[in-house]
Scaffold this active site. Sequence first.
Site, PDB file in Angstrom:
ATOM      1  CG  ASP A 154      50.070  58.747  93.299  1.00 45.34           C
ATOM      2  OD1 ASP A 154      50.683  59.816  93.507  1.00 45.34           O
ATOM      3  OD2 ASP A 154      50.383  57.959  92.386  1.00 45.34           O
ATOM      4  CE1 TYR A 174      32.998  44.814  86.165  1.00 42.81           C
ATOM      5  CE2 TYR A 174      32.139  44.707  83.936  1.00 42.81           C
ATOM      6  CZ  TYR A 174      31.933  44.678  85.294  1.00 42.81           C
ATOM      7  OH  TYR A 174      30.672  44.513  85.792  1.00 42.81           O
ATOM      8  CG  HIS A 191      54.454  56.187  94.145  1.00 45.99           C
ATOM      9  ND1 HIS A 191      55.227  57.005  93.373  1.00 45.99           N
ATOM     10  CD2 HIS A 191      53.285  56.838  94.324  1.00 45.99           C
ATOM     11  CE1 HIS A 191      54.561  58.115  93.100  1.00 45.99           C
ATOM     12  NE2 HIS A 191      53.377  58.029  93.667  1.00 45.99           N
TER      13      HIS A 191
END
Length: 146
Positions: free
Chosen positions: A64, A113, A22
Amino acid sequence: MLKGISKLISPELLKILMEMGHGDEIVLADANFPAASHTQRLVRCDGHPIPELLEAIMQLFPLDEYVDHPAALMQVVPGDNVETPIWKRYHEILAPHTHVKEPFEEVERFAFYERAKKAYAIVATGESALYANLILKKGVIGDAEN
């Protein structure tokens, strides 16, 4: 091969998806993304476009639900005159898998990035659309879903 699992999901990718917990994130990187230099866990899915791979992943992957945006897109660089129709396709794919009305946040290129470097894994694809990079945050599976 297994029943119910897309042939686009390689054994290596299935293992990565299973290992994630999670809050862990996975990057689906387009063909231009510097995937190998930004991760310690690289999964090669060369030749596969992200939308088809995303559809296959979403059959297995819970998003989520405890965050405002369980998915992130690389923001178009200011001044770059590029259209991003693939984002609409991503929304169509994710919509049935989340209760969040707007699941995406846009992340500035260099911040994206840096976030990708911290992701659990990066999946290098053959996607040729510009700004097609996508980060997914893993959710939980309750007892009723087992």
